[in-house]
Design an enzyme around this catalytic site. Structure first.
Site, short mmCIF file in Angstrom:
data_model
loop_
_atom_site.label_atom_id
_atom_site.label_comp_id
_atom_site.label_asym_id
_atom_site.label_seq_id
_atom_site.Cartn_x
_atom_site.Cartn_y
_atom_site.Cartn_z
N SER A 139 1.03 -1.13 -0.05
CA SER A 139 -0.02 0.11 0.08
C SER A 139 0.92 1.14 -0.10
O SER A 139 2.06 0.96 0.34
CB SER A 139 -0.78 0.17 1.47
N TYR A 152 -1.57 -1.08 10.60
CA TYR A 152 -1.81 -1.06 8.85
C TYR A 152 -0.43 -0.74 8.34
O TYR A 152 -0.06 -1.44 7.45
CB TYR A 152 -2.81 -0.37 8.41
N ALA A 155 2.52 -2.89 9.40
CA ALA A 155 2.41 -4.11 8.59
C ALA A 155 2.70 -4.24 7.04
O ALA A 155 3.47 -4.86 6.49
CB ALA A 155 1.14 -4.55 8.85
#
Length: 254
Positions: A139, A152, A155
Site C-alpha cells: 500500500s 496497518y 504491517a
C-alpha cells in the site's frame, strides 16, 4: 496466458479486479475469501466455466492457507502465480499511546503473516519447475506513515521488507517476487474501515484523501492496479523482481 493463478482476497476490490484481468488474458483463476456468497458472485462475474474457481479461506488460519494451495495443485497440477491481495485495516484510529498490546499482532496476522504462509506453501510447487510469479499487495501506507493506522502502516512496511528478502532468495531460481503499493483506491475497504480509522483519529477523510492522492487528484481504480499486476506476472517479466511499485498519483515518488 494459460497460467494457474491463486489470488487471496480475490472476491472483492483489488483482488477481484486482478482476477478479472488475468482471466481475461487466459489464466485459470482460483479466488479465495471468507464469504461464500461473494465467492459465488465473483465466479459468476468471471463467467464461471473451468477457468474460475472459488475456494473458501481465512488467511489468518495457517491450515486454511495450506489447504488453498494444496487444493489448487491437486486440481491443476501446478501453480504459476500467487497474488497475496488479502489484507485490510485492523486499526480503529487510536494513536500509538492509546493502542492495546495486540494492535500489531492483529495487523500482522492479516497483512504480513498470511502472505508469508501462502508463499511458503506455494514455493515448493514453483521452485522445482524453475518458474513462479508472486505479488504481495502492500500500500501507499507501506511507504509513508498515516496517523491512526499504526498497525496497518507497520504491517504494510514489513510486507515490502519481506518481499525484498524473498526475492533475494528465489529470483535466481526462476521465481519473481514484487510488491504493489496502491494509493487510496476506490474499494469497499476505503469506504468502510479505512475511512472510519482516519476519521476516528481526528482527521478529516476528505482532506486525507486529497492529500494522499497526490497529483492524480482522484482515487486509484482497482482496474488500474490490475493492469500493473498482469504485467508483473507475465512470462516476459522474469527480470523484474524485488521491487515495490507505487500507484499513488506521484505522491511517494519512489
Amino acid at each position: 496466458m494459460g497460467q494457474i493463478a491463486v489470488i487471496t482476497g480475490g472476491t472483492a476490490g483489488i483482488g477481484l479486479a486482478c482476477a478479472e484481468k488475468l482471466h481475461e488474458e487466459g489464466a485459470t483463476v482460483v479466488m479465495s475469501g471468507r464469504s461464500a456468497e461473494r465467492g459465488r458472485k465473483a465466479v459468476a462475474r468471471l463467467g464461471s466455466g473451468e477457468r474460475a474457481r472459488y475456494i473458501p479461506c481465512d488467511v489468518t488460519d495457517p491450515r486454511q492457507i495450506v489447504g488453498l494451495i494444496e487444493e489448487t495443485v491437486d486440481e491443476h497440477r501446478r501453480i504459476d502465480v500467487l497474488i497475496n491481495s488479502a489484507g485490510g485495516v485492523t486499526d480503529d484510529g487510536r494513536l500509538v499511546e492509546q493502542q492495546d498490546d495486540e494492535a500489531l499482532t492483529r495487523a500482522f496476522d492479516l497483512n504480513v503473516n498470511s502472505a508469508f504462509l501462502a508463499c511458503r506453501a506455494a514455493l515448493p510447487h514453483m521452485l522445482p519447475r524453475g518458474y513462479g510469479r508472486i505479488i504481495n499487495m502492500s500500500s501507499l501506507a507501506g511507504k509513508t506513515g498515516v496517523a491512526g493506522l499504526v498497525g496497518y502502516t507497520t504491517a504494510k512496511h514489513a510486507l515490502i521488507g519481506y518481499t525484498k528478502t524473498l526475492a533475494k532468495e528465489v529470483t535466481a531460481r526462476g521465481v519473481t517476487v514484487n510488491a504493489v503499493c496502491p494509493g487510496i483506491t476506490d474499494t469497499e475497504m476505503v469506504s468502510g474501515a479505512l475511512r472510519n480509522a482516519i476519521e476516528n483519529s481526528g482527521a478529516d477523510f476528505g482532506e486525507a484523501a486529497a492529500h494522499y492522492t497526490g497529483d492524480l487528484g482522484r482515487m486509484v481504480e482497482p482496474a488500474e492496479v490490475a493492469v500493473l499486476v498482469a504485467t508483473l506476472v507475465s512470462a516476459q517479466s522474469g527480470a523484474i523482481s524485488g521491487t515495490a511499485f507505487s500507484l499513488d498519483g506521484g505522491f511517494s515518488q519512489f
